[in-house]
Design an enzyme around this catalytic site. Structure first.
Site, mmCIF file in Angstrom:
data_model
loop_
_atom_site.group_PDB
_atom_site.id
_atom_site.type_symbol
_atom_site.label_atom_id
_atom_site.label_comp_id
_atom_site.label_asym_id
_atom_site.label_seq_id
_atom_site.Cartn_x
_atom_site.Cartn_y
_atom_site.Cartn_z
ATOM 1 N N LYS A 64 -2.613 41.034 -1.635
ATOM 2 C CA LYS A 64 -3.782 41.333 -2.479
ATOM 3 C C LYS A 64 -4.675 42.379 -1.806
ATOM 4 O O LYS A 64 -5.091 43.351 -2.432
ATOM 5 C CB LYS A 64 -4.566 40.052 -2.753
ATOM 6 N N ARG B 262 -11.192 35.045 -2.276
ATOM 7 C CA ARG B 262 -9.833 34.730 -2.707
ATOM 8 C C ARG B 262 -8.836 34.896 -1.562
ATOM 9 O O ARG B 262 -9.013 35.738 -0.680
ATOM 10 C CB ARG B 262 -9.414 35.631 -3.878
ATOM 11 N N GLY C 282 -1.237 30.643 -7.194
ATOM 12 C CA GLY C 282 -1.932 29.370 -7.405
ATOM 13 C C GLY C 282 -1.836 28.380 -6.267
ATOM 14 O O GLY C 282 -2.419 27.295 -6.338
ATOM 15 N N MET D 38 -2.915 28.691 -3.057
ATOM 16 C CA MET D 38 -4.100 28.630 -2.199
ATOM 17 C C MET D 38 -5.357 28.760 -3.066
ATOM 18 O O MET D 38 -5.264 28.816 -4.286
ATOM 19 C CB MET D 38 -4.014 29.686 -1.103
ATOM 20 N N ARG E 166 0.191 44.029 -7.577
ATOM 21 C CA ARG E 166 1.225 43.639 -6.613
ATOM 22 C C ARG E 166 2.564 43.703 -7.334
ATOM 23 O O ARG E 166 2.618 43.713 -8.563
ATOM 24 C CB ARG E 166 0.976 42.224 -6.076
ATOM 25 N N HIS F 59 -0.218 29.438 -14.942
ATOM 26 C CA HIS F 59 0.382 28.942 -13.701
ATOM 27 C C HIS F 59 1.811 28.473 -13.934
ATOM 28 O O HIS F 59 2.735 28.812 -13.192
ATOM 29 C CB HIS F 59 -0.472 27.793 -13.144
ATOM 30 N N SER G 285 39.188 30.503 10.195
ATOM 31 C CA SER G 285 38.160 30.310 9.175
ATOM 32 C C SER G 285 37.149 29.327 9.746
ATOM 33 O O SER G 285 37.519 28.211 10.136
ATOM 34 C CB SER G 285 38.771 29.761 7.883
ATOM 35 N N CYS H 211 34.304 29.255 5.593
ATOM 36 C CA CYS H 211 34.537 28.484 4.369
ATOM 37 C C CYS H 211 33.588 27.292 4.244
ATOM 38 O O CYS H 211 33.769 26.439 3.386
ATOM 39 C CB CYS H 211 35.983 28.015 4.279
ATOM 40 N N TYR I 131 35.807 38.032 5.570
ATOM 41 C CA TYR I 131 35.445 37.478 4.263
ATOM 42 C C TYR I 131 34.563 36.253 4.431
ATOM 43 O O TYR I 131 34.493 35.648 5.508
ATOM 44 C CB TYR I 131 36.702 37.112 3.451
#
Length: 891
Positions: free
Chosen positions: A26, A96, A105, A107, A340, A455, A772, A839, A859
């Site tokens: 903010k 704020r 919402g 804080m 933002r 909210h 693996s 895996c 992978y």
């Protein structure tokens, strides 16, 4: 002297937009807008560093910080020509929060700070609007009383609602100045009753209390819960923004609103948001009044609307991302209060990223980095079956997409309890930040009040939860726990269905169907990721149906087929149990021969579904007792049979079964007779499984479909264990090739799931052709945590900061990861072309995938529904690597 406080106003700011670490999101946005010459009320930001100091100093602010705050306040007074506490030109401010990452919402905020019995009258005289002044004062007492003095919000609501009813007012705005004065008097009396002290009149004391309270809200329960759910570091802290008030509640030429430069639910390029006339910002986001779509502002105040469009378009081009903005109009003058990067659904994230590439705003690599891999899960949500003959009970606003059915609950606490038994939909008049834990466990959220920027809507979109808001035809009685609509009364526990994309609400359960991820914008976006990534992505799948789903989601093979799952089928379990009960090898082989056709058929289905892609099949892993009835249950059944003089033959069979269960009973079965140890003691089990694999592979290849079987030996800790099992694999393979006249290429490897295996990986790689990493068991054996029991203390460890995250969900890179890295290096030192994969469940977790990329795995393998997540995470790992390299070269 270290700088802790950053001023903005008069067209210049001491901060910049890239200072989110210091100023929070903010504060950085306010500084950037101020520097750009946009109409931003002046103020100052107290940095996130002060939040950390605040907690280190046991909730106090040092003298040097207090001095900088006072200097910034004096500068604000000079800039505005107003003074805090003045009886002529009183300055009012908002206080704020503003963390680096948006936490909507979670804080606290306080508006209209600086009002007391003197300044409220000065405001009334100065503006000529007595109602506005007293309305602002009652709002301030309520917010300050709740946030700073810790008085429950409902205590204020009861007083206000009583006075509203007494005045015969339908809307809050219908209460006149005299009525609001009465509300203020009653608020103050209630504050004194609950705290034992008068409401503070000194504005400097008010400011001090508000700053401390906002810093303190960093550690309130809902903020902590939100950070853990969204993997936001506890160490970041919040900034505090103190800003001169502008007022949207000064009458019919004033208002306030919240908006987005594009639709955050769908990603469509449309101006999106809501506003209320004669209101303050909390009225819009709290859902107390249902606001008006932002496009209607063009009719009410066309000049302000045009200016707002110009500013927000400019902001989107500047930040090159969808902006979430807040504004206030005070007596026809527009002010910007926030900008933002906006939170968005998975669907919107993908569309926004793809569209902005087409528009030339961002590159394709930037687009890939814009989407959180976990958001892709939302695009795989079910949709309502178009063939379902269902009539909506009611309509609301489509706040967040998806189609869900669940049982109705009316409180967040009930949601947490009932969700343990099944799916729930949280139904509220409007949600509050304190409902975060209930919203997290619910499959869907329904509110009767609030708009698309309330909210409930904002948080649900961030969570990827289906959400319908502002369904005003629904009457909710939270005390009686009923929902009434169209003459129907639904109760807690009744089923309800929500369609978040349309805002439709249905009674009961409506059938759903799976979406198609192989076409449209999603497929185009994933194609961008596939061009970038190096890691292959496979799926864990045990049956052909799962393999087909995996292919649909883009899997490039099967990284783990658990053969034991095939044994639990109703037509196979009796043969498995008879094999276990057999006391001779011949008897075991006879039962295994009956199982072989089942296994062969299973493998044929997998090979056909994967159509030439590699299929890694793990030989039997769990201890044998898992296939038998539980010891305690058998003992009870036997006792009952004997007590009732039951059938002697049945008793003998039960006794025989219990005797075998007793023999197989282990004190620590996860480290007991399982994995390769079974195949070594009972080689006939490994032989049968290998025969089934190779007979299936030869049959499928003979039919014209290529196959790539990979046989994986589990729980190996020594090279000798692997070599003994590999001898069986190779011998059976040659026997089958000879019998069928068909030869297939195959590989034999092992799971690395024991610390010792990682330490001696070079020795094991001399035998195995691939590794693996079974990170579920490797995590268990490295930490010494039982996977089945760790839930009893993991949450406590996380809350105490002993662990940052659950290591069974997010790979422990420091410990388990070090073993993996060692195994990779040692394994490839012995066999340079050693294939490496993972895996465990971590194969579909983004930060774990990024680690696998860094240490050179070939992978990752995960559940079918996580394949798209892993594909994107693998692409992001490559891009992050490049940017790290570029930063290194720059330095």
């Amino acid at each position: 002297m270290q700088k802790y406080v950053y001023f903005f106003g008069g067209g210049t700011a001491e901060g910049k937009g890239d200072m989110k670490d210091t100023l929070g999101g903010k504060g950085a946005g306010l500084a950037e807008m101020t520097n750009a010459g946009l109409p931003v009320p002046p103020g100052f930001t107290i940095s996130t560093e002060v939040c950390r100091i605040f907690y280190e100093n046991k909730n106090t602010l040092g003298g040097d910080i207090q001095q900088q705050i006072q200097e910034a306040l004096s500068r604000l007074e000079s800039t505005t020509g107003q003074k805090l506490g003045s009886s002529e030109k009183p300055l009012l401010v908002s206080v704020r929060s503003g963390a680096k990452f948006s936490m909507p919402g979670m804080m606290d905020t306080i508006l209209n700070l600086g009002l007391n019995e003197t300044t409220v009258r000065a405001m009334a005289a100065r503006t000529g609007n007595e109602r506005f002044a007293w309305d602002s004062y009652r709002r301030f007492i309520q917010m300050y009383g709740n946030v700073v003095l810790q008085i429950e919000k409902h205590a204020f609501d009861q007083i206000f609602d009583h006075n509203k009813e007494k005045a015969g007012a339908r809307l809050d705005t219908d209460i006149g100045a005299a009525g609001l004065r009465q509300v203020v008097e009653e608020y103050k009396a209630m504050v004194k009753e609950k705290t034992g002290a008068d409401f503070p009149d000194d504005p400097l004391r008010q400011l001090q209390g508000a700053i401390v309270a906002v810093f303190g809200s960093w550690h309130n329960p809902r903020a902590i819960y939100y950070r853990r759910s969204n993997k936001i570091s506890e160490d970041l802290g919040t900034a505090v923004n103190v800003q001169a008030m502008v007022f949207g509640n000064m009458g019919d030429t004033s208002g306030t609103g919240v908006g987005f430069t594009r639709n955050p639910s769908t990603g469509n390029k449309e101006f999106y948001g809501e506003f209320l006339m004669n209101a303050q910002g909390e009225d819009v986001v709290a859902g107390i009044r249902t606001p008006v779509p932002i496009k209607e502002l063009q009719k009410v105040m066309p000049q302000c609307y045009t200016q707002l469009r110009e500013i927000t378009d400019r902001l989107e081009k500047h930040y090159r991302d969808m902006q979430d903005f807040e504004f206030t109009i005070q007596e026809s003058k527009l002010y910007m209060l926030q900008t933002r990067n906006g939170k968005r659904t998975g669907k919107a994230a993908v569309k926004l990223a793809a569209d902005m590439v087409k528009e030339g705003l961002i590159t394709s690599e930037e687009a890939l980095m814009r989407v959180d891999p976990m958001q892709l899960d939302q695009l795989l949500h079910p949709i309502l079956d178009p063939e379902a003959n269902a009539t909506p009970l009611a309509h609301g606003l489509p706040a967040s997409p998806g189609a869900v059915s669940g049982r109705i609950v009316f409180t967040a606490d009930d949601a947490v309890e009932k969700a343990k038994e099944g799916k729930v939909v949280l139904v509220r008049k409007e949600t509050a930040p304190d409902d975060i834990h209930g919203m997290d466990v619910a499959v869907g959220i329904l509110t009767s009040r609030g708009g698309m920027t309330s909210h409930a809507a904002v948080v649900a979109r961030g969570m990827g939860k289906c959400c319908v808001v502002g369904a005003e035809t629904i009457q909710i009685d939270e005390r009686r726990k009923t929902l009434t609509v169209a003459g129907r009364e639904l109760h807690e526990g009744d089923w309800i269905t929500l369609e978040g994309g349309t805002g439709k609400i249905f009674e009961g359960q409506v059938p759903t169907m799976e979406p198609d991820p192989s076409s449209g914008e999603f497929a185009d976006f994933m194609a961008m990721a596939d061009k970038v990534r190096r890691l292959k992505v496979r799926a864990n799948a045990d049956i052909p149906r799962d393999a087909q789903v995996a292919r649909k989601f883009g899997a490039e093979g099967i990284g783990l087929c658990r053969t034991e799952h095939m044994f639990f089928a109703e037509d196979r379990l009796p043969h498995v149990q008879q094999m276990i009960l057999s006391t001779t090898e011949a008897a075991r082989r006879a039962e295994l021969a009956k199982l072989l056709p089942f296994q062969r058929s299973d493998f044929e289905g997998l090979f056909q579904a994967m159509d030439g892609l590699p299929v890694t099949i793990r030989l039997l892993d769990p201890p044998l007792h898992e296939f038998l009835p539980k010891r305690e249950e058998l003992m009870v059944e036997l006792a009952v049979l004997k007590a009732k003089s039951g059938d002697k033959k049945e008793i003998e069979e039960k006794e025989k079964l219990l005797d075998r269960v007793e023999q197989l009973h282990e004190f620590n079965p996860m480290l007991g007779h399982r994995g390769c140890r079974l195949g070594i003691v009972f080689p006939e089990i490994s032989e049968m499984q290998c025969r089934a694999i190779f007979e299936a592979a030869c049959a499928v290849q003979k039919s014209g479909t290529p196959v790539k079987p990979e046989i994986m030996i589990p729980l190996v800790g020594t090279a000798k264990e692997l070599s003994e099992q590999k001898e069986i694999v190779d011998r059976v393979a040659q026997e089958v090739f000879k019998d069928t006249g068909v030869t297939v290429e195959y590989q034999t490897g092992t799971m690395i799931e024991l610390p010792r295996a990682a330490v001696v990986a070079d020795k094991i790689a001399e035998v195995g052709e691939f590794f693996s990493f079974g990170t579920n068991d490797l995590t268990q054996t490295t930490f010494g945590f039982s996977r089945d029991d760790a839930g009893k203390f993991i949450a406590e460890y996380i809350s105490r900061g002993i662990l940052k995250v659950d290591p069974f969900q997010v790979l422990d890179q420091e410990g388990v990861g070090s073993l993996m890295k060692m195994a990779c290096e040692k394994g490839r030192s012995a066999r340079s072309n050693l294939k490496l994969g993972i895996c465990g469940e971590h194969g579909g977790e983004p930060s774990s995938v990024e680690f696998c990329h860094r240490i050179g795995l070939d992978y990752v393998s995960c559940s079918p529904y996580r394949v798209p997540i892993a594909r994107l995470a693998a692409a992001q790992a490559v891009i992050a690597d490049r940017s790290t390299g570029e930063r290194g070269r720059t330095v």
